[in-house]
Design an enzyme around this catalytic site. Structure first.
Site, PDB file in Angstrom:
ATOM      1  N   CYS A  35       4.444   0.158  -9.739  1.00 23.11           N
ATOM      2  CA  CYS A  35       4.353   1.109  -8.639  1.00 23.11           C
ATOM      3  C   CYS A  35       2.963   1.725  -8.586  1.00 23.11           C
ATOM      4  O   CYS A  35       2.631   2.408  -7.629  1.00 23.11           O
ATOM      5  CB  CYS A  35       5.402   2.184  -8.804  1.00 23.11           C
ATOM      6  SG  CYS A  35       5.293   2.902 -10.410  1.00 23.11           S
ATOM      7  N   GLU A  66       4.317  -0.361   1.415  1.00 21.98           N
ATOM      8  CA  GLU A  66       4.106  -0.987   0.105  1.00 21.98           C
ATOM      9  C   GLU A  66       4.563  -2.447   0.142  1.00 21.98           C
ATOM     10  O   GLU A  66       5.656  -2.756   0.617  1.00 21.98           O
ATOM     11  CB  GLU A  66       4.936  -0.245  -0.960  1.00 21.98           C
ATOM     12  CG  GLU A  66       4.780  -0.829  -2.353  1.00 21.98           C
ATOM     13  CD  GLU A  66       5.721  -0.184  -3.385  1.00 21.98           C
ATOM     14  OE1 GLU A  66       5.253   0.102  -4.479  1.00 21.98           O
ATOM     15  OE2 GLU A  66       6.918   0.030  -3.085  1.00 21.98           O
ATOM     16  N   GLY A 104      12.723   2.699  -8.075  1.00 24.59           N
ATOM     17  CA  GLY A 104      13.061   1.486  -7.329  1.00 24.59           C
ATOM     18  C   GLY A 104      12.521   1.555  -5.923  1.00 24.59           C
ATOM     19  O   GLY A 104      11.458   2.121  -5.682  1.00 24.59           O
ATOM     20  N   GLU A 149      11.489   7.846  -7.910  1.00 29.33           N
ATOM     21  CA  GLU A 149      10.115   7.342  -7.811  1.00 29.33           C
ATOM     22  C   GLU A 149      10.221   6.077  -6.986  1.00 29.33           C
ATOM     23  O   GLU A 149      10.927   5.144  -7.368  1.00 29.33           O
ATOM     24  CB  GLU A 149       9.600   7.057  -9.222  1.00 29.33           C
ATOM     25  CG  GLU A 149       8.154   6.683  -9.252  1.00 29.33           C
ATOM     26  CD  GLU A 149       7.859   5.767 -10.419  1.00 29.33           C
ATOM     27  OE1 GLU A 149       8.199   6.097 -11.552  1.00 29.33           O
ATOM     28  OE2 GLU A 149       7.281   4.703 -10.151  1.00 29.33           O
ATOM     29  N   GLY A 204      16.457   2.332  -1.406  1.00 27.83           N
ATOM     30  CA  GLY A 204      17.473   2.721  -2.390  1.00 27.83           C
ATOM     31  C   GLY A 204      17.371   4.203  -2.728  1.00 27.83           C
ATOM     32  O   GLY A 204      18.379   4.916  -2.776  1.00 27.83           O
TER      33      GLY A 204
END
Ligand SMILES: NC(=O)C1=CN([C@@H]2O[C@H](COP(=O)(O)OP(=O)(O)OC[C@H]3O[C@@H](n4cnc5c(N)ncnc54)[C@H](O)[C@@H]3O)[C@@H](O)[C@H]2O)C=CC1
Ligand SMILES: O=C(O)CCC(=O)C(=O)O
Length: 526
Positions: free
Chosen positions: A302, A393, A241, A265, A245
């Site tokens: 991702c 990101e 996520g 991840e 988080g």
């Protein structure tokens, strides 16, 4: 199969009483039935107590029984039939073909882990026989095997409602290792989660396993996830996520009286290096292929190619012309949740508002709620190096092309990058020397280095690494995809001079399980 809105705690279904929520169809903005009840501390307590009670028995199940359990989960998921696909489509906005493919991957992953369990080399049995006559000191009989770490908390990911969710890679690898699993289902796809959860619950029962091997919890806020990670019976965490988080859960895990590993991840921008000879020979084809990778699944991977590093010049202009044309014609697509859509729009607005960045192209206009228009920007190596925020990101179909004066500047930018899941090289034979110079940097930065492909689309196999240095993940020593993922949930135990009849079967003389073992340093099946 009917979706009831209940959590699954051991063998029971239980309606949470801490708030209510419903899934939202992102394509229409409409709330879906049924209403789900959010769980609370008492539900975490019950799920963790059951998981702990199941642990010693589950971790010692025979290899065949555990493999059969994984295969039963896979079959039960298939047996749900089309209801699973239609519910996942409604909850995620993802198209049928993608979700059918994802179901195949999920089932294939469970079956692959069944093979791994049966094959047994993950036990990593080692035996150093006693050397009573050794001088000046005798050696004891020393044996080692790997055992399951303990109950694992798994956080389902929003962007893979099947393959990274309730029965996804984290759950499959934890089960394979012999760990009970308590899943915190993602609020974006609770119906899909319940359907898959019921498939696992039924497999636990039909395989004669203790009920605490699996529970599925839901919650309306962060409290339930925090309580789960803080529970002393949980011994590891799997998460996919956001960076925020993942960091929050790492902090909870680190502050426990007994800190535990978190395999999170989180965030990766997946640099793509367009090497000069490759660019010269196929700029137009690369431009089109880049846009296909960027816009696939609304860019919600991702592994999405978030930055491109290229040497400036006429060949780059050809690439940009092809990419902007392809991107300009790409349809807007529905994102997974209103929150993810809003985060994408604000990330794109931030890049567009940066004085150092120029917009190259946007995709076609949106025609419905929660749709995203792909975005393509450019900046210079100098500007990128000066502004760390340009590395953030933007989850979705947005990418930043970095114009470099030469290959040395590409390497300088690579050196400044944070940890990544992937690094991609588009290269021809004439680029080999330059690539050889880049590879040591890329090995330090990324979990997977690939040539002449695109980073999206991760193969589930034995050699895969879907991991990488922070912030791609919280622990660069592992992978969340592929069979090596089992290692995250194992730890070695050594038995010194333990009487033969008290040793686990995997370490007994005569090798009753027929495992690959390292005996006195020699690998074999003896
Ligand atoms: N890099 C990647 O692989 C992915 C990144 N994302 C990023 O995450 C953003 C939000 O998407 P989500 O998937 O909802 O990710 P998220 O990180 O917000 O939530 C994932 C799960 O963790 C739980 N959670 C999050 N923060 C928590 C906290 N502080 N305490 C306890 N539990 C917590 C949530 O309830 C949910 O179950 C996206 O906009 C995107 O930027 C999302 C999916 C994949
Ligand atoms: O592309 C894949 O198969 C995996 C991507 C992934 O892990 C993610 O997007 O969260």
């Amino acid at each position: 199969m009917t979706i009831t809105g209940e959590m699954l705690i051991g063998a029971t279904a239980h309606r949470g009483s801490q708030g209510e929520f419903r899934a939202v169809d992102p394509a229409t903005g409409e709330a879906l039935d049924p209403v789900f009840g959010g769980g609370g501390a008492a539900d975490v307590e019950r799920a963790c107590a059951l998981a702990w009670a199941a642990f010693d028995s589950f971790r010692e199940t025979g290899l065949e029984q555990r493999a059969a359990f994984l295969e039963t989960v896979a079959q039960n998921i298939l047996d749900i039939g089309d209801d699973l696909i239609t519910r996942a489509m409604a909850e995620s906005g993802l198209p049928r073909a993608r979700l059918e493919g994802e179901r195949g991957r999920t089932v294939g992953q469970l079956r692959l882990f069944a093979q791994v369990v049966r094959e047994g080399s993950w036990v990593e049995a080692r035996i150093d026989p006693a050397l009573p006559a050794r001088t000046p000191l005798p050696r004891a009989d020393i044996r080692q095997r790997h055992i399951a770490l303990g109950p694992v908390a798994v956080f389902g990911a929003s962007n893979f409602p099947l393959a990274f969710s309730v029965a996804g890679g984290d759950t499959a690898s934890a089960f394979a290792a012999g760990c009970p699993v308590v899943v915190k289902g993602h609020g974006a796809h609770p119906g899909t989660s319940e359907l898959v959860g019921r498939a696992i619950q039924a497999a636990v029962a039909s395989c004669g396993l203790p009920e605490g091997v699996f529970s599925l919890l839901f919650g309306t806020g962060n409290e339930i996830g925090t309580a789960l990670v803080a529970d002393p019976r949980i011994k590891a965490v799997g998460f996919t996520g956001s960076r925020r988080g993942g960091l929050a859960l790492m902090e909870v895990a680190a502050k426990r009286p007994e800190p535990i590993p978190v395999y999170a991840e989180m965030s990766s921008i997946n640099p793509v290096f367009l090497m000069p000879a490759a660019l010269a020979s196929r700029a137009e084809a690369l431009g089109k292929a880049f846009v296909a990778s960027l816009t696939m699944g609304a860019g919600q991977f991702c592994t999405n190619p978030g930055i491109l590093l290229v040497v400036d010049g006429p060949d780059l202009d050809r690439f940009v012309a092809a990419a902007t044309e392809a991107l300009g014609g790409s349809a807007a697509s529905t994102m997974l949740t209103p929150g993810i859509h809003a985060a994408f729009d604000s990330g794109v607005a931030k890049l567009a508002g940066s004085g150092a960045v120029t917009m190259l192209a946007r995709g076609l206009a949106c025609s419905g709620p929660n749709q995203a228009q792909a975005a393509f920007f450019t900046t210079t190596a100098e500007a990128f190096l000066a502004d760390p925020e340009l590395q953030e990101e933007v989850f979705g179909a947005a990418s930043l092309l970095i114009r470099c004066p030469d290959v040395a500047a590409m390497t300088a930018v690579a050196e400044k990058l944070e940890g990544q899941l992937t690094a991609t090289l588009q290269m021809d034979a004439a680029d080999r020397a330059a690539v050889a110079g880049l590879i040591p940097t890329l090995e330090r930065k990324a979990g997977r280095i690939l040539a002449n492909g695109w980073p999206t689309g991760v193969e589930v196999c034995h050699a895969m690494v879907h991991g990488g240095p922070f912030p791609a993940t919280s622990d660069p020593r592992s992978t969340s995809v592929g069979t090596l993922a089992i290692r995250r949930f194992l730890r070695p135990v050594c038995y010194q001079d333990i009487p033969a009849d008290l040793l686990p079967e995997s370490l007994r003389d005569g090798n009753p399980l027929g495992l690959w073992r390292r005996v006195d340093g020699e690998l074999g099946r003896g």
